[in-house]
Design a protein around this motif. Structure first.
Motif, PDB file in Angstrom:
ATOM      1  N   VAL A  23      12.994  77.514  54.512  1.00 11.22           N
ATOM      2  CA  VAL A  23      14.398  77.212  54.157  1.00 11.22           C
ATOM      3  C   VAL A  23      15.330  77.375  55.606  1.00 11.22           C
ATOM      4  O   VAL A  23      16.215  76.653  55.821  1.00 11.22           O
ATOM      5  N   ALA A  24      15.179  78.592  55.947  1.00 10.29           N
ATOM      6  CA  ALA A  24      15.774  79.068  57.190  1.00 10.29           C
ATOM      7  C   ALA A  24      15.504  77.961  58.322  1.00 10.29           C
ATOM      8  O   ALA A  24      16.410  77.679  58.942  1.00 10.29           O
ATOM      9  N   VAL A  25      14.447  77.697  58.579  1.00 15.42           N
ATOM     10  CA  VAL A  25      14.150  76.523  59.508  1.00 15.42           C
ATOM     11  C   VAL A  25      14.974  75.345  59.352  1.00 15.42           C
ATOM     12  O   VAL A  25      15.407  74.760  60.345  1.00 15.42           O
ATOM     13  N   ILE A  26      14.846  74.840  58.145  1.00 12.83           N
ATOM     14  CA  ILE A  26      15.553  73.646  57.620  1.00 12.83           C
ATOM     15  C   ILE A  26      16.870  73.608  58.143  1.00 12.83           C
ATOM     16  O   ILE A  26      17.427  72.415  58.670  1.00 12.83           O
ATOM     17  N   PHE A  27      17.802  74.760  57.800  1.00 12.07           N
ATOM     18  CA  PHE A  27      19.090  74.830  58.197  1.00 12.07           C
ATOM     19  C   PHE A  27      19.266  74.733  59.847  1.00 12.07           C
ATOM     20  O   PHE A  27      20.308  74.216  60.193  1.00 12.07           O
ATOM     21  N   VAL A  28      18.285  75.377  60.656  1.00 14.84           N
ATOM     22  CA  VAL A  28      18.335  75.437  61.809  1.00 14.84           C
ATOM     23  C   VAL A  28      18.275  74.062  62.475  1.00 14.84           C
ATOM     24  O   VAL A  28      18.834  73.529  63.294  1.00 14.84           O
ATOM     25  N   VAL A  29      17.058  73.277  61.957  1.00 15.01           N
ATOM     26  CA  VAL A  29      16.671  71.898  62.301  1.00 15.01           C
ATOM     27  C   VAL A  29      18.051  71.027  61.945  1.00 15.01           C
ATOM     28  O   VAL A  29      18.640  70.201  62.748  1.00 15.01           O
ATOM     29  N   GLY A  30      18.760  71.385  60.951  1.00 10.15           N
ATOM     30  CA  GLY A  30      19.988  70.558  60.295  1.00 10.15           C
ATOM     31  C   GLY A  30      20.925  70.824  61.290  1.00 10.15           C
ATOM     32  O   GLY A  30      21.724  69.640  61.795  1.00 10.15           O
ATOM     33  N   ALA A  31      21.184  72.030  61.714  1.00  9.66           N
ATOM     34  CA  ALA A  31      22.349  72.041  62.738  1.00  9.66           C
ATOM     35  C   ALA A  31      22.005  71.697  64.129  1.00  9.66           C
ATOM     36  O   ALA A  31      23.105  71.067  64.560  1.00  9.66           O
ATOM     37  N   VAL A  32      20.774  71.468  64.525  1.00  9.12           N
ATOM     38  CA  VAL A  32      20.626  70.945  65.876  1.00  9.12           C
ATOM     39  C   VAL A  32      20.575  69.210  65.585  1.00  9.12           C
ATOM     40  O   VAL A  32      21.118  68.541  66.538  1.00  9.12           O
ATOM     41  N   ALA A  33      19.983  68.881  64.452  1.00  8.55           N
ATOM     42  CA  ALA A  33      20.042  67.403  64.422  1.00  8.55           C
ATOM     43  C   ALA A  33      21.324  66.757  64.010  1.00  8.55           C
ATOM     44  O   ALA A  33      21.519  65.570  64.712  1.00  8.55           O
ATOM     45  N   GLY A  34      22.304  67.614  63.830  1.00  9.14           N
ATOM     46  CA  GLY A  34      23.828  66.956  63.658  1.00  9.14           C
ATOM     47  C   GLY A  34      24.284  66.624  65.055  1.00  9.14           C
ATOM     48  O   GLY A  34      25.510  65.801  65.175  1.00  9.14           O
TER      49      GLY A  34
END
Length: 284
Positions: free
Chosen positions: A143-154
Motif C-alpha cells: 500500500v505504501a508503494v502504491i501511494f508513492v507510485v501514484g505520486a510519481v505517476a501524477g
C-alpha cells in the motif's frame, strides 16, 4: 459455491453501475491545482455531485457483497467478477445513456458471462483460509508503494499517467481482496481484529484505489486507465490466492479455471472504454 458466485456477480453489478455515475461526476468537477496530478481534494469536490454519492453507495453495497463472496469462493472467481464489472458498465451505459456498443463489444459481454459461468463450475468447493506469517505486513508495504507510485505517476504525461495510475489503483483494489481473505476468520468484536495489519492494508488499499482512479478518470485516457486497473486488480490477487492461500479448482478442471480466467479478463479489456461512461451529449 453457487451462493458465493451469485454474491460475486452482485458485487460486479454494483461496481459496474457505480462507475457510470462516478465517472460522469469526476469529469464534471474542476481540476485542482495539484502539481503532482493526483489531487486529494478531488474526492471532496466530486462527492458534492449526487451522481458520485450514488456511486459511493453502490460501491459500499458492492464491497459488502465482495466480502461475503470472498468467504465462500476463491479469489480468482471474485477477481474475474470484479473485472467483469466493466461489462456491466458498458451495458448500463447503453441502457441509460444511449451509448453504442459495437457487435464485437456485445460479443465480448457474452464471452465474459460464459467465462464467469465456466469459472463458477470449475472452482474448488473449498479453500485454505490461513495465510503465511507476515503476509499482512507485506500488504502494508505494498500500500505504501502504491501511494508513492501514484505520486510519481501524477507527474507523467497524460498517456503514461493514465496507465500508471490505473495499474496502481487496480493494485490497491487487489490489496483489498487479499486483505479481506486474511481477515476471514477474525472476530471484529475482539481487540485482536483491530491490531491485525490486514485490516489497515485493506483500508489503505481501498483509499488508494479510489483516489488514484478518480484522479485518472478526471484527466487522461480512460481506456488505458481502466485496462491497466483490470490487470492490477485481477492477476496478482488471483496468484496470491492460488500460491499462498490454497485456492484450488475441482479435480481435473484446473485447465478450465485458467482458460475461464484468461478469457474473462481478455474480453473485459475489449470493453475498457466504458470505464468512463459517456455523458448524454457524447452518446448521441
Amino acid at each position: 459455491m453457487l451462493l458465493g458466485f451469485l454474491l460475486a456477480l452482485g458485487c460486479s453489478v454494483c461496481y459496474g453501475t457505480a462507475t457510470v455515475f462516478q465517472a460522469i461526476a469526476a469529469r464534471s468537477v474542476e481540476s485542482g491545482n495539484s502539481k503532482s496530478g493526483v489531487d486529494a481534494m478531488l474526492l471532496l469536490r466530486a462527492v458534492r455531485q449526487w451522481r458520485y454519492v450514488v456511486g459511493i453507495a453502490l460501491d459500499g453495497l458492492g464491497f459488502v457483497l465482495q466480502v461475503m463472496a470472498l468467504r465462500l469462493v476463491p479469489i480468482y472467481v471474485v477477481a474475474a467478477a470484479l473485472a467483469a464489472s466493466i461489462a456491466v458498465t458498458g451495458v448500463v451505459s447503453a441502457w441509460l445513456l444511449s451509448a453504442r456498443l459495437s457487435r464485437a463489444e456485445w460479443t465480448a459481454v457474452g464471452v465474459v458471462c460464459v467465462s464467469l459461468a465456466a469459472l463458477a463450475c470449475a472452482a474448488g468447493p473449498g479453500h485454505f483460509r490461513h495465510a503465511p506469517a507476515g503476509l499482512g505486513w507485506a500488504l502494508i508495504v505494498v500500500v505504501a508503494v502504491i501511494f508513492v507510485v501514484g505520486a510519481v505517476a501524477g507527474r507523467l504525461p497524460d498517456r503514461e499517467r493514465g496507465f500508471a495510475l490505473g495499474l496502481a489503483a487496480g493494485s490497491g483494489f487487489g490489496v483489498v481482496e487479499i486483505g479481506v481473505r486474511l481477515m476471514d476468520q477474525m472476530d471484529p468484536t475482539k481487540a485482536a481484529f483491530y491490531t491485525h495489519p490486514a485490516v489497515y492494508a485493506a483500508a489503505g488499499g481501498g483509499a488508494a484505489g479510489f483516489l488514484l482512479l478518480t484522479s485518472a478518470l478526471q484527466r487522461g485516457s480512460v481506456t488505458t486507465t481502466v485496462a491497466a486497473m483490470v490487470v492490477g486488480e485481477t492477476i496478482a490477487p488471483a496468484l496470491v490466492g492460488v500460491v499462498w492461500l490454497g485456492d484450488t479448482a475441482r479435480a481435473g478442471l484446473g485447465w478450465l479455471v485458467i482458460a475461464g480466467f484468461v478469457v474473462a479478463v481478455s474480453a473485459t479489456l475489449m470493453l475498457a472504454r466504458f470505464g468512463e461512461a459517456p455523458t448524454p451529449a457524447e452518446s448521441n
